[in-house]
Design a protein around this motif. Structure first.
Motif, PDB file in Angstrom:
ATOM      1  N   LEU A  48       0.831  -1.201   0.000  1.00  0.00           N
ATOM      2  CA  LEU A  48       0.000   0.000   0.000  1.00  0.00           C
ATOM      3  C   LEU A  48       0.863   1.248   0.000  1.00  0.00           C
ATOM      4  O   LEU A  48       2.034   1.218   0.396  1.00  0.00           O
ATOM      5  N   ILE A  55      -5.153   6.308   5.228  1.00  0.00           N
ATOM      6  CA  ILE A  55      -5.581   4.915   5.355  1.00  0.00           C
ATOM      7  C   ILE A  55      -6.259   4.695   6.701  1.00  0.00           C
ATOM      8  O   ILE A  55      -7.344   4.093   6.793  1.00  0.00           O
ATOM      9  N   VAL A  59     -10.157   3.605   7.647  1.00  0.00           N
ATOM     10  CA  VAL A  59     -10.517   2.403   8.417  1.00  0.00           C
ATOM     11  C   VAL A  59     -11.804   2.639   9.208  1.00  0.00           C
ATOM     12  O   VAL A  59     -12.545   1.705   9.504  1.00  0.00           O
ATOM     13  N   ALA A 112       3.439  -0.149   4.472  1.00  0.00           N
ATOM     14  CA  ALA A 112       2.075  -0.587   4.761  1.00  0.00           C
ATOM     15  C   ALA A 112       1.671  -1.676   3.768  1.00  0.00           C
ATOM     16  O   ALA A 112       2.057  -1.637   2.594  1.00  0.00           O
ATOM     17  N   ALA A 114      -1.687  -4.635   2.782  1.00  0.00           N
ATOM     18  CA  ALA A 114      -2.900  -5.409   3.048  1.00  0.00           C
ATOM     19  C   ALA A 114      -2.486  -6.865   2.957  1.00  0.00           C
ATOM     20  O   ALA A 114      -1.656  -7.241   2.123  1.00  0.00           O
ATOM     21  N   SER A 122      -6.255  -8.275   6.692  1.00  0.00           N
ATOM     22  CA  SER A 122      -5.714  -7.303   7.634  1.00  0.00           C
ATOM     23  C   SER A 122      -5.000  -6.174   6.914  1.00  0.00           C
ATOM     24  O   SER A 122      -4.720  -6.253   5.712  1.00  0.00           O
ATOM     25  N   LEU A 123      -4.713  -5.119   7.657  1.00  0.00           N
ATOM     26  CA  LEU A 123      -3.807  -4.048   7.261  1.00  0.00           C
ATOM     27  C   LEU A 123      -2.639  -4.081   8.239  1.00  0.00           C
ATOM     28  O   LEU A 123      -2.857  -4.199   9.450  1.00  0.00           O
ATOM     29  N   LYS A 135      -1.342  -3.575  13.587  1.00  0.00           N
ATOM     30  CA  LYS A 135      -2.095  -4.389  12.633  1.00  0.00           C
ATOM     31  C   LYS A 135      -3.588  -4.211  12.899  1.00  0.00           C
ATOM     32  O   LYS A 135      -4.011  -4.045  14.047  1.00  0.00           O
ATOM     33  N   TYR A 147     -13.418  -2.662   3.049  1.00  0.00           N
ATOM     34  CA  TYR A 147     -12.003  -3.055   3.151  1.00  0.00           C
ATOM     35  C   TYR A 147     -11.405  -3.258   1.762  1.00  0.00           C
ATOM     36  O   TYR A 147     -10.319  -2.747   1.453  1.00  0.00           O
ATOM     37  N   VAL A 151      -8.282  -1.174  -0.004  1.00  0.00           N
ATOM     38  CA  VAL A 151      -7.069  -1.796  -0.552  1.00  0.00           C
ATOM     39  C   VAL A 151      -6.856  -1.368  -1.998  1.00  0.00           C
ATOM     40  O   VAL A 151      -5.732  -1.014  -2.397  1.00  0.00           O
ATOM     41  N   ARG A 155      -3.545   0.744  -2.956  1.00  0.00           N
ATOM     42  CA  ARG A 155      -2.510  -0.197  -3.378  1.00  0.00           C
ATOM     43  C   ARG A 155      -1.500   0.517  -4.256  1.00  0.00           C
ATOM     44  O   ARG A 155      -1.798   1.520  -4.917  1.00  0.00           O
TER      45      ARG A 155
END
Length: 344
Positions: A48, A55, A59, A112, A114, A122-123, A135, A147, A151, A155
């Motif tokens: 990412l 980011i 979330v 970072a 994903a 997860s991130l 995390k 989510y 991503v 990305r």
């Protein structure tokens, strides 16, 4: 993928064949590499952009997630929402939600990702030394579509090399014989806010554990045995006294505020295993435990502080409180009980 990376991946696969439940952090330690170096050998990550503040703010759209922050000796997990971000100019970012409560030190953050490991999404955020800082895991209550959109939005296809800097030299402190101990004690007694404590340590060049060993008289710091934490958690559970639990690393401090219920003592770990909060504390790493009292404008604030053999802070516990509100009498009673039982 280079020959070295293939070799590292093969070594990890061999380890997993021997220990299927081995965590990536522990595998990295065994193999003598960083967690980041091991992670980038996998095929389940998406790099990412390093727009960490954007980011983390995004979330908040995912609903209930699980936030995980750890150090070598403690793992702190909270399920909640990323509410109330505060990224005002300055070195520290904040989340001040009801359950997700964070202090973020972005200066060391560098990478970072994903991750989608066997469907567990997860991130994951890493510092410039290759260590995992924080995390965020998707839960059954998360918005998985949000989510996936996050991503895709963040990305990057431009990864380059993952340059990992060598760890800095440990911080050095003055010998106690070089400290003006009376002046140090006077500064302690004249604190108006517990947040002044760190600045006071810096001013005098003293380590945290040396500071506690040279605290003002009248029980401002009392060393207690390692049994203290379990006993405190059990009494807090029995009395339903809300506590605060702080676990951090150089890039993040994560805080839980609330009651605890299920305290489980296993062979290697003291655990809190509740629906919204989990704590895992490695018993063998507890080298020093202290009851600490600091003055504030709201009266004395009492904590239980746990350190490893290197004098690094593992975990801190307080009674739940907000600025402007005196400390809970129930918390003081719990601390007094364990202090009298386990004083060294």
């Amino acid at each position: 993928m280079s020959v070295i990376e293939k070799s590292l991946k093969e070594q990890w696969n061999e380890l997993l064949a021997q220990q299927p439940k081995l965590r990536i952090r522990n595998a990295a330690e065994i193999l003598g590499v960083t967690e980041l170096e091991l992670l980038v050998t996998t095929d389940y990550i998406t790099p990412l952009q390093n727009n960490y503040k954007e980011i983390l703010t995004a979330v908040g759209q995912l609903g209930t997630v699980m936030a995980l922050t750890r150090n070598d000796s403690a793992v702190h997990e909270v399920k909640g929402e990323y509410d109330k971000p505060d990224f005002n100019p300055g070195p520290v970012g904040l989340f001040l939600g009801e359950l997700i409560d964070l202090r973020i030190f972005f200066s060391t953050w560098k990478y970072a990702f994903a991750a989608n490991e066997d469907g567990r999404k997860s991130l994951q955020f890493f510092d410039k030394y290759g260590r995992a800082v924080h995390k965020i895991y998707i839960t059954e209550k998360s918005d998985e579509n949000a989510y996936n959109q996050l991503v895709e939005q963040y990305r990057t296809y431009i990864t380059g090399d993952y340059v990992i800097e060598p760890l800095p030299m440990p911080e050095t402190f003055k010998n106690v014989s070089e400290i003006d101990v009376p002046a140090f004690k006077n500064d302690w007694l004249n604190m108006k806010d517990t947040h002044e404590f760190f600045g006071m340590l810096k001013k005098h060049g003293i380590s945290r554990t040396d500071a506690l060993s040279n605290a003002p008289e009248c029980n401002y710091a009392t060393q207690v045995g390692p049994e203290t934490v379990k006993a405190m958690l059990e009494e807090a559970s029995e009395t339903k006294t809300p506590i605060m639990c702080f676990v951090g690393n150089p890039g993040m401090i994560q805080i839980y505020s609330g009651t605890v219920s299920r305290i489980v003592d296993m062979e290697e770990w003291i655990n809190v295993l509740d629906p919204t909060f989990n704590l895992h504390l490695k018993k063998k790493d507890i080298a020093q435990t202290w009851v600490v009292r600091k003055p504030s404008e709201d009266g004395i604030v009492t904590s239980i502080e746990v350190f490893d053999a290197a004098g690094e802070l593992i975990v801190q516990f307080f009674g739940k409180r907000k600025p402007g509100i005196p400390e809970l009498t129930e918390w003081r009673s719990i601390v007094a009980n364990v202090e009298s039982s386990f004083k060294i």
